[in-house]
Design a protein around this motif. Structure first.
Motif, PDB file in Angstrom:
ATOM      1  N   SER A 264      32.220  42.660  69.474  1.00  0.00           N
ATOM      2  CA  SER A 264      33.609  43.103  69.537  1.00  0.00           C
ATOM      3  C   SER A 264      34.043  43.570  68.164  1.00  0.00           C
ATOM      4  O   SER A 264      33.306  43.460  67.179  1.00  0.00           O
ATOM      5  N   SER A 265      35.250  44.090  68.076  1.00  0.00           N
ATOM      6  CA  SER A 265      35.788  44.615  66.820  1.00  0.00           C
ATOM      7  C   SER A 265      36.013  43.490  65.813  1.00  0.00           C
ATOM      8  O   SER A 265      36.186  42.324  66.175  1.00  0.00           O
ATOM      9  N   LEU A 266      36.022  43.856  64.541  1.00  0.00           N
ATOM     10  CA  LEU A 266      36.407  42.905  63.500  1.00  0.00           C
ATOM     11  C   LEU A 266      37.883  42.551  63.583  1.00  0.00           C
ATOM     12  O   LEU A 266      38.315  41.554  63.020  1.00  0.00           O
TER      13      LEU A 266
ATOM     14  N   ILE B 251      25.185  39.786  69.130  1.00  0.00           N
ATOM     15  CA  ILE B 251      25.134  39.859  67.672  1.00  0.00           C
ATOM     16  C   ILE B 251      26.482  40.417  67.242  1.00  0.00           C
ATOM     17  O   ILE B 251      26.777  41.598  67.435  1.00  0.00           O
ATOM     18  N   GLN B 252      27.312  39.535  66.721  1.00  0.00           N
ATOM     19  CA  GLN B 252      28.708  39.855  66.426  1.00  0.00           C
ATOM     20  C   GLN B 252      28.896  40.146  64.936  1.00  0.00           C
ATOM     21  O   GLN B 252      28.480  39.360  64.084  1.00  0.00           O
TER      22      GLN B 252
ATOM     23  N   ASP C  62      36.486  49.783  62.099  1.00  0.00           N
ATOM     24  CA  ASP C  62      37.218  49.025  63.113  1.00  0.00           C
ATOM     25  C   ASP C  62      38.731  49.158  62.980  1.00  0.00           C
ATOM     26  O   ASP C  62      39.483  48.365  63.560  1.00  0.00           O
ATOM     27  N   GLY C  63      39.183  50.140  62.202  1.00  0.00           N
ATOM     28  CA  GLY C  63      40.608  50.472  62.182  1.00  0.00           C
ATOM     29  C   GLY C  63      41.428  49.816  61.104  1.00  0.00           C
ATOM     30  O   GLY C  63      42.656  49.928  61.116  1.00  0.00           O
ATOM     31  N   VAL C  64      40.805  49.120  60.168  1.00  0.00           N
ATOM     32  CA  VAL C  64      41.548  48.504  59.076  1.00  0.00           C
ATOM     33  C   VAL C  64      41.659  49.514  57.939  1.00  0.00           C
ATOM     34  O   VAL C  64      40.643  50.058  57.494  1.00  0.00           O
TER      35      VAL C  64
END
Length: 912
Positions: free
Chosen positions: A46-48, A84-85, A313-315
């Motif tokens: 998933s996203s950070l 694997i995150q 991831d959009g940060v």
């Protein structure tokens, strides 16, 4: 998939030129395949940014996306899961640069939602490590929670000897979670890899070393969490719907073991990124010979990779929340490059290497490559422009504070707020030099800034959003406002409600970007210009102006018609507002010079506000200036004003300007070429003042007057302390100064008429009246004392005996609350062993006082407890000591009821 017979490098480590047999990518595939073969469903990372989870800033563990399954809120896609995150943790940012710590890492995980539990989790972990990866079993240690006999027995069954199965507390790491303030949690069991004895470790020498010693001998490689509980908001623990398994093995750490290298940065993917850091810095990674260089290269490597993943991831960089964390990492990387004497932009190239060596497993990095590089480039340029000056200022602070070995909070704040030096970076530098920092002072300055910004920054809350919006625009704006008050130009971009627009209509708020503008954007303490942008079809009122990179944006709303992209416009500033602002800016320069002249050349600017209404100047000085000094400062400034000195402005190299004696304003951000504004006596009109010396010469990008005479007058209205060694002057100029003088003069004249005395004698008259008031107050106090004696004497007959104690609970009439204390003291003296509670209505508000002699207190009756009961009934509160206490309320109609409750409380404690 890796098979059970692959050849693993020796645990003693690889040379840096030796071929790595097991790559990180092979390790990823081996892990996923192993657990898929055991019925687990592969789940993508998933996203950070943990969407929908307000308890977390970032995704910190593999289980984060599975929380709803563990909590029973949603049905999982399968009972057995593996992933694997990509994870991000901020807890160890300051130590990133050592051999093991990372902010961005990948977590190998296998999960059971109410399916298998401890037996399978432990046996599979052991089999994967020793069977698939061929890690030497003799090098593995297990820890379990203190009372987890089952886990200890299971490890023993796998062949781990009892001396390598340790029982650890939660403080030692054997309790996991929750990942935020609330969430799933439970006891855990950790696997540690033993690298071998650490030279110099006493515990290693005695064969008593274990993972919690922390000498570097042991590396945690896998954590098995037996997730059975949920932490509620109040801190309580409840059972989860089912017993679950959540395991996490750090990919980079596990890779360091199978590749035989102690540092995670020497594993294949990170080592390739580190090679890029070597190339851009021109330094060689050699931890043995150059440990500080190695530390800097590792930090640059780690933060460059983290930047790529976070942006993907959009940060985006900002001054709060996730964006601030990203900006902090980026600036820390630039700082370490600076420490390696890198002065040219470099970060973009390391970030690109991170993308190249990570996108096989994370293709989205490649898709966002150009954007990630752009963010890295723009942010680095922004920070590089101020880093030299910020570090130089920090060095000045360090030198100044040699005696205290402490960085004041105010200095830390200014370095951050003005020069973009992150407080964490200041902390890191300070600690490396053996200095402490004033955390409380820094926090107070941040809070004060938030309060100031409410009145001085109309759009302060959206600055970072706008900054990122304009970061992607190739829309440079030419500023023509030094020489013109209006310009004919064209609209290049429009924005409405944080989105690009083609047209703005009447009544609509938005932002306008034009090719050339006379509007000065906020900066260097000076506020942005107001005015209008006029087209053939409409009129846009500009209410503020800001700069983002090379783009100047005009913020406001359409007041008539429409305005569209591509329209030809006339941009017109508000000339009166500009003139008032310029008057205060020139006044600020004159004031700065006068302060240095009177107080000493140690005076430096530490902040400013320059608006059309006033000026504020923060400066360094250890004590409050005397009234005489402030008067001298004001007189010097106004002497220069009357001399009508013409200004001169030059654009030149920074070093040349400093050589010529220019002072750099603390809040300005400079480039290689700077703008210098000077006021020299030789250009003035004061007789005998024609010297070659310049009264004021400063680097400044703001707007100024043609000559000092246009200031009119400068009037200092206040000087106050804003911190240790820091002062703040507020002053007015021109019409505002005149109005202030008129108001004060009118006030003095009104007082003179009121007191029927000449204006020059008003102070003398006030002093005389104050002396008379003091005499009358003394008479009143004495009268009240005599009255209280009489009142006390009359009230003693109303006391009743309860359990051998004289109890007096009654309502009294007094002029003010101050009269209650002497009255109750008199009653206590008269009654002997006594408890007294009095209530009074004082100007519509109930007041209570209670007193108890020491013997009564010893029997358990406290004045503080009783007065609290009474005040509570009257809608108030208060307290004090057991012997005497006072309180107030809100509802005077409840006084009698409150006193009745006080009497009942006394009776319940004293009655036999």
């Amino acid at each position: 998939m890796l098979h059970s017979g692959f050849s693993r490098p020796p645990a003693s480590g690889l040379s840096r030129n030796e071929r790595i047999t097991v790559t990180i990518d092979e390790l990823r595939r081996a892990f996923l395949s192993y657990f898929e073969a055991r019925g687990a469903r592969r789940i993508p990372s998933s996203s950070l940014v943990p969407h929908g989870d307000p308890t977390l800033l970032f995704t910190t563990a593999g289980m984060v996306q599975f929380k709803p399954y563990f909590m029973g809120l949603e049905e999982p896609p399968a009972r057995r899961l593996t992933s694997i995150q990509r994870c991000f943790r901020t807890t160890d940012v300051e130590v990133v640069g050592d051999e093991t710590h990372l902010t961005l890492f990948e977590m190998l995980g296998n999960f059971s939602v109410g399916d298998y539990f401890k037996p399978e989790a432990i046996s599979w972990a052991w089999e994967f490590l020793t069977g698939v990866l061929k890690i030497d079993p003799a090098r593995l240690w297990a820890t379990v929670f203190t009372d987890d006999d089952e886990a200890a027995a299971l490890w023993l069954a796998q062949g781990v000897p009892p001396e390598r199965i340790l029982r650890y507390t939660a403080e030692q790491g054997n309790w996991w979670g929750p990942p935020g303030d609330t969430g799933p949690m439970g006891p855990c069991s950790e696997m540690h890899y033993d690298w071998g004895k650490t030279p110099g470790c006493a515990d290693c020498a005695r064969d008593t070393c274990h993972p919690d010693i922390g000498c570097g001998r042991f590396l945690e490689i896998w954590n098995l969490v037996f997730m059975t509980y949920y932490r509620e908001e109040d801190g309580s623990r409840t059972d989860l719907p089912a017993a679950n398994i959540d395991t996490g093995a750090g990919l980079e750490r596990l890779a360091s073991v199978v590749q035989g290298v102690r540092a995670v940065y020497e594993t294949d993917e990170l080592r390739d990124v580190l090679a890029a850091a070597e190339r851009v810095t021109g330094r060689v990674y050699d931890p043995g010979e150059q440990p500080e260089v190695a530390r800097a290269l590792r930090a640059i490597t780690e933060h460059s990779r983290a930047l790529a993943f976070l942006v993907t991831d959009g940060v985006l960089p900002s001054n709060e929340g996730r964006g601030y964390v990203l900006r902090r990492l980026l600036r820390r990387a630039v700082y370490f490059g600076h420490r390696l004497n890198v002065r040219e932009p470099f970060l973009e190239r390391v970030v690109e290497a991170a993308i190249d060596h990570s996108m096989a497993a994370h293709p989205q990095l490649g898709e966002q490559r150009d954007f990630i590089r752009r963010i890295a480039r723009l942010e680095e340029a922004r920070f590089q422009a101020t880093l030299d000056r910020g570090l130089a200022l920090l060095e000045e602070v360090v030198a100044r504070e040699q005696a205290s070995k402490r960085i004041p909070g105010r200095d830390m704040f200014v370095l951050y707020d003005t020069h973009g030096l992150p407080p964490e970076l200041t902390l890191e530098v300070a600690q490396s030099l053996g200095y402490e920092i004033d955390r409380a002072g820094f926090a107070a300055e941040m809070e004060a800034q938030r309060e100031r910004s409410k009145g001085e920054e109309a759009f302060g809350g959206t600055q970072d959003v706008r900054a990122q919006r304009y970061a992607g625009l190739d829309a440079p704006t030419e500023f023509v406002g030094y020489d013109a008050q209006e310009s004919k130009t064209v609209v290049t971009h429009l924005f409405a409600e944080d989105a690009s627009a083609q047209q703005l209509t009447e009544g609509q708020a938005g932002e306008v970007v034009i090719a050339a503008t006379p509007f000065y954007p906020e900066g260097g303490g000076q506020v942005g210009d107001h005015g209008e942008i006029v087209t053939d079809t409409g009129r846009f009122r500009v209410e503020d102006t800001h700069r983002y990179g090379e783009t100047i944006t005009h913020i406001g709303q359409v007041v008539a018609g429409t305005i569209g992209v591509g329209a030809h416009v006339t941009a017109i500033i508000d000339p009166a507002r500009r003139q008032d602002t310029a008057r205060n800016h020139t006044g600020t320069h004159l004031l700065h010079a006068a302060l240095r002249s009177v107080l000493g050349t140690h005076v430096r600017q530490a902040g400013s506000y320059v608006g059309p209404d006033r000026l504020r100047f923060d400066y360094t000085h250890p004590e409050a200036p005397s009234e005489e000094q402030l008067t001298d400062i004001q007189r010097i400034v106004n002497t220069k004003v009357r001399a009508d000195i013409e200004s001169a402005t030059f654009e030149l190299e920074y070093d040349e300007a400093i050589e010529r004696g220019a002072i750099a304003f603390f809040e300005d951000r400079y480039t290689a070429r700077v703008r210098m504004v000077e006021y020299c006596d030789s250009r003035g009109h004061a007789p005998g003042a024609h010297t070659m010396e310049c009264y004021s010469r400063e680097l400044c990008g703001g707007t100024h007057l043609h000559s000092t005479g246009q200031v009119g007058m400068l009037l200092i209205v206040s000087d106050s302390s804003i911190g240790a060694g820091l002062r703040r002057i507020e002053a007015l100029t021109g019409p505002e100064a005149e109005r202030h003088v008129e108001e004060r003069s009118g006030m003095v004249n009104s007082l003179a008429r009121h007191f029927r005395t000449p204006p020059a004698q008003v102070l003398e008259r006030i002093a005389s009246l104050e002396e008379q008031l003091t005499v009358e107050r003394r008479r009143l106090v004495e009268a009240e004392r005599r009255a209280s004696v009489g009142t006390a004497d009359s009230l003693t007959d109303d006391a009743i005996e309860i359990g051998g104690v004289q109890v007096l609970v009654t309502r009294v009439q007094v002029e003010n609350a101050d009269a209650l204390r002497p009255l109750v003291d008199r009653l206590r003296d008269r009654l002997g062993s006594a408890f007294i509670a009095l209530g009074a209505d004082i100007e519509g508000r109930p007041m209570f006082i209670a007193a108890a002699t020491d013997d009564v207190v010893a029997r358990g009756l406290s004045a503080a407890d009783v007065v609290k009961i009474a005040a509570g009934i009257a809608g108030g509160g208060g307290g004090g000591r057991p012997q005497i206490a006072q309180a107030g309320g809100r509802d005077a109609s409840k006084i009698d009821e409150a006193l009745a409750a006080a009497l009942e409380a006394a009776r319940s404690r004293l009655a036999p």
